[in-house]
Motif scaffolding. Sequence first.
Motif, PDB file in Angstrom:
ATOM      1  N   ALA A  49       0.838  -1.202   0.000  1.00 38.52           N
ATOM      2  CA  ALA A  49       0.000   0.000   0.000  1.00 38.52           C
ATOM      3  C   ALA A  49       0.872   1.251   0.000  1.00 38.52           C
ATOM      4  CB  ALA A  49      -0.909   0.003   1.220  1.00 38.52           C
ATOM      5  N   LYS A  50       0.408   2.253  -0.760  1.00 35.31           N
ATOM      6  CA  LYS A  50       1.018   3.595  -0.678  1.00 35.31           C
ATOM      7  C   LYS A  50      -0.125   4.607  -0.697  1.00 35.31           C
ATOM      8  CE  LYS A  50       3.765   7.026  -0.454  1.00 35.31           C
ATOM      9  NZ  LYS A  50       2.661   7.901   0.010  1.00 35.31           N
ATOM     10  N   GLY A  57       3.886   1.237   2.551  1.00 34.93           N
ATOM     11  CA  GLY A  57       3.586   0.025   3.308  1.00 34.93           C
ATOM     12  C   GLY A  57       2.578   0.219   4.415  1.00 34.93           C
ATOM     13  N   GLU A  58       2.229   1.480   4.745  1.00 36.31           N
ATOM     14  CA  GLU A  58       1.233   1.728   5.779  1.00 36.31           C
ATOM     15  C   GLU A  58      -0.167   1.685   5.160  1.00 36.31           C
ATOM     16  OE1 GLU A  58      -0.409   5.134   8.894  1.00 36.31           O
ATOM     17  OE2 GLU A  58       1.510   5.446   7.883  1.00 36.31           O
ATOM     18  N   ASN A  59      -0.914   0.674   5.519  1.00 36.36           N
ATOM     19  CA  ASN A  59      -2.283   0.518   5.014  1.00 36.36           C
ATOM     20  C   ASN A  59      -3.223   1.280   5.959  1.00 36.36           C
ATOM     21  OD1 ASN A  59      -4.586  -0.330   3.669  1.00 36.36           O
ATOM     22  ND2 ASN A  59      -4.465  -2.444   4.394  1.00 36.36           N
ATOM     23  N   TYR A  60      -3.237   2.584   5.809  1.00 29.14           N
ATOM     24  CA  TYR A  60      -3.949   3.488   6.715  1.00 29.14           C
ATOM     25  C   TYR A  60      -5.414   3.081   6.890  1.00 29.14           C
ATOM     26  CZ  TYR A  60      -6.075   7.875   8.345  1.00 29.14           C
ATOM     27  OH  TYR A  60      -6.798   8.826   9.040  1.00 29.14           O
ATOM     28  N   LYS A  61      -5.821   2.922   8.160  1.00 26.41           N
ATOM     29  CA  LYS A  61      -7.205   2.597   8.526  1.00 26.41           C
ATOM     30  C   LYS A  61      -7.720   1.347   7.818  1.00 26.41           C
ATOM     31  CE  LYS A  61      -7.735   6.189  11.250  1.00 26.41           C
ATOM     32  NZ  LYS A  61      -7.870   6.043  12.716  1.00 26.41           N
ATOM     33  N   ASN A  62      -6.784   0.452   7.465  1.00 19.98           N
ATOM     34  CA  ASN A  62      -7.176  -0.794   6.803  1.00 19.98           C
ATOM     35  C   ASN A  62      -7.975  -0.511   5.533  1.00 19.98           C
ATOM     36  OD1 ASN A  62      -7.103  -3.620   6.691  1.00 19.98           O
ATOM     37  ND2 ASN A  62      -9.074  -3.831   7.728  1.00 19.98           N
ATOM     38  N   THR A  63      -7.524   0.492   4.786  1.00 18.37           N
ATOM     39  CA  THR A  63      -8.217   0.887   3.545  1.00 18.37           C
ATOM     40  C   THR A  63      -8.362  -0.281   2.591  1.00 18.37           C
ATOM     41  OG1 THR A  63      -7.373   3.158   3.736  1.00 18.37           O
ATOM     42  CG2 THR A  63      -8.146   2.451   1.564  1.00 18.37           C
ATOM     43  N   PHE A  64      -7.272  -1.005   2.384  1.00 20.00           N
ATOM     44  CA  PHE A  64      -7.280  -2.180   1.511  1.00 20.00           C
ATOM     45  C   PHE A  64      -7.371  -3.421   2.397  1.00 20.00           C
ATOM     46  CE2 PHE A  64      -4.761   1.099  -0.690  1.00 20.00           C
ATOM     47  CZ  PHE A  64      -5.473   1.212  -1.880  1.00 20.00           C
ATOM     48  N   ARG A  65      -8.369  -4.250   2.154  1.00 17.40           N
ATOM     49  CA  ARG A  65      -8.586  -5.414   3.019  1.00 17.40           C
ATOM     50  C   ARG A  65      -9.196  -6.559   2.224  1.00 17.40           C
ATOM     51  NH1 ARG A  65     -13.283  -2.410   6.483  1.00 17.40           N
ATOM     52  NH2 ARG A  65     -11.681  -0.781   6.427  1.00 17.40           N
ATOM     53  N   VAL A  66      -9.146  -7.751   2.793  1.00 20.48           N
ATOM     54  CA  VAL A  66      -9.770  -8.920   2.183  1.00 20.48           C
ATOM     55  C   VAL A  66     -10.856  -9.421   3.120  1.00 20.48           C
ATOM     56  CG1 VAL A  66      -9.447 -11.266   1.325  1.00 20.48           C
ATOM     57  CG2 VAL A  66      -7.661  -9.543   0.962  1.00 20.48           C
ATOM     58  N   GLU A  67     -12.080  -9.468   2.612  1.00 20.97           N
ATOM     59  CA  GLU A  67     -13.228  -9.969   3.351  1.00 20.97           C
ATOM     60  C   GLU A  67     -14.124 -10.739   2.400  1.00 20.97           C
ATOM     61  OE1 GLU A  67     -13.683  -6.288   6.592  1.00 20.97           O
ATOM     62  OE2 GLU A  67     -14.969  -6.367   4.814  1.00 20.97           O
ATOM     63  N   ASP A  68     -14.627 -11.884   2.855  1.00 26.14           N
ATOM     64  CA  ASP A  68     -15.558 -12.690   2.044  1.00 26.14           C
ATOM     65  C   ASP A  68     -14.960 -13.058   0.689  1.00 26.14           C
ATOM     66  OD1 ASP A  68     -17.496 -12.294   4.114  1.00 26.14           O
ATOM     67  OD2 ASP A  68     -17.996 -10.350   3.221  1.00 26.14           O
ATOM     68  N   GLY A  69     -13.656 -13.254   0.653  1.00 22.67           N
ATOM     69  CA  GLY A  69     -13.003 -13.635  -0.598  1.00 22.67           C
ATOM     70  C   GLY A  69     -12.850 -12.504  -1.596  1.00 22.67           C
ATOM     71  N   SER A 129       7.692   2.236  -8.920  1.00 16.03           N
ATOM     72  CA  SER A 129       7.616   1.369  -7.750  1.00 16.03           C
ATOM     73  C   SER A 129       7.046   2.147  -6.561  1.00 16.03           C
ATOM     74  CB  SER A 129       8.997   0.835  -7.387  1.00 16.03           C
ATOM     75  OG  SER A 129       9.810   1.884  -6.873  1.00 16.03           O
ATOM     76  N   PRO A 130       6.316   1.478  -5.678  1.00 12.79           N
ATOM     77  CA  PRO A 130       5.795   2.187  -4.507  1.00 12.79           C
ATOM     78  C   PRO A 130       6.907   2.754  -3.632  1.00 12.79           C
ATOM     79  CG  PRO A 130       5.473  -0.192  -4.286  1.00 12.79           C
ATOM     80  CD  PRO A 130       5.903   0.065  -5.689  1.00 12.79           C
ATOM     81  N   GLU A 131       8.056   2.084  -3.599  1.00  5.37           N
ATOM     82  CA  GLU A 131       9.176   2.556  -2.794  1.00  5.37           C
ATOM     83  C   GLU A 131       9.753   3.875  -3.303  1.00  5.37           C
ATOM     84  OE1 GLU A 131       8.469  -1.644  -2.170  1.00  5.37           O
ATOM     85  OE2 GLU A 131       8.884  -0.522  -4.017  1.00  5.37           O
ATOM     86  N   SER A 132       9.514   4.180  -4.584  1.00  7.25           N
ATOM     87  CA  SER A 132      10.048   5.420  -5.163  1.00  7.25           C
ATOM     88  C   SER A 132       9.086   6.595  -5.017  1.00  7.25           C
ATOM     89  CB  SER A 132      10.375   5.205  -6.646  1.00  7.25           C
ATOM     90  OG  SER A 132       9.191   5.006  -7.409  1.00  7.25           O
ATOM     91  N   MET A 133       7.900   6.352  -4.440  1.00  2.00           N
ATOM     92  CA  MET A 133       6.937   7.418  -4.226  1.00  2.00           C
ATOM     93  C   MET A 133       7.218   8.144  -2.912  1.00  2.00           C
ATOM     94  SD  MET A 133       3.341   5.664  -5.477  1.00  2.00           S
ATOM     95  CE  MET A 133       2.398   7.174  -5.121  1.00  2.00           C
TER      96      MET A 133
END
Length: 291
Positions: A49-50, A57-69, A129-133
């Motif tokens: 996550a960016k 790498g900080e997925n703030y407030k669990n913005t991106f998540r996996v639920e119910d597949g 790359s996310p690391e370059s942001m």
Amino acid sequence: MNLKHFLTIALASATLLSCNAQNKQADETVKTPAPIQLFNGKDINDWTAKIRFHEVGENYKNTFRVEDGLLKVRYDGYEDFNKQYGHLAYNKPFGYYILRVEYRFVGDQVKGGEGWAWRNSGAMLHGQSPESMLRNQDFPISIEGQLLGGDTTPTSERTTSNLCTPGTNVFYRNELYTPHCVSSTSKTYHGDQWVTADFVVFGDSLIRHVLEGTTVLEYAKPQIGGGNVSGYDETQKKDGQLLKSGYIYLQSESHPIDFRKVELYDLESYKDNPKALETITNTILKMKERE
């Protein structure tokens, strides 16, 4: 039948059989690659996550998540969106491929989301790359396959699988295209229905957006240039540099969205074989039509 005529027919038949055998052998060597499931239905361990104003790498407030597949983008922890544009990058770059995403917009836009971001998301192609942001960077320098949803009004048209260009330009209709976005020729997809979008990406040569087996947008020579991106490291923005490969991102722009499939057909091994590349591409796109 005289001997000369007989020999002519025999030679022609032998040539035809030889050609057929060669064509059959060539077809057998063109193997359609199995899809790589970028989203495994269980977790996002292969993704980074960016989110703007936050560290890589900080997925703030669990913005991106996996639920119910499903891979979900949600904002229940936000008090205000505050232009915290988010992007989820797959941890491996690709150059020649077909990306297939199945998505749907759901629910209501979070407080503070901008009007243009309503039912708006995207699949970012050829991204840095996310690391370059940098921490305050709003969007990755990339080519965006913009995903939009309709408002359920029958007379309201809002195409999807459009093109937007944060920090990039393309050649569209054989000319360098510098405006930020261009609409596709797709129909409008209203409500919470699932939509399948294919993105055919051939390195720095050609990119096609395909919906339901129909090409709705096509352009060429993706390259760094232009504006519509801020807060970036200037060393990452080399205007005029062609984009041969890069990272794939899924976007968070303030409206909830679900992804149930994110898969990729890696075509890198066929990039120097135009005929095989065309055959495989057509086969993969037709596979969706038969589903």
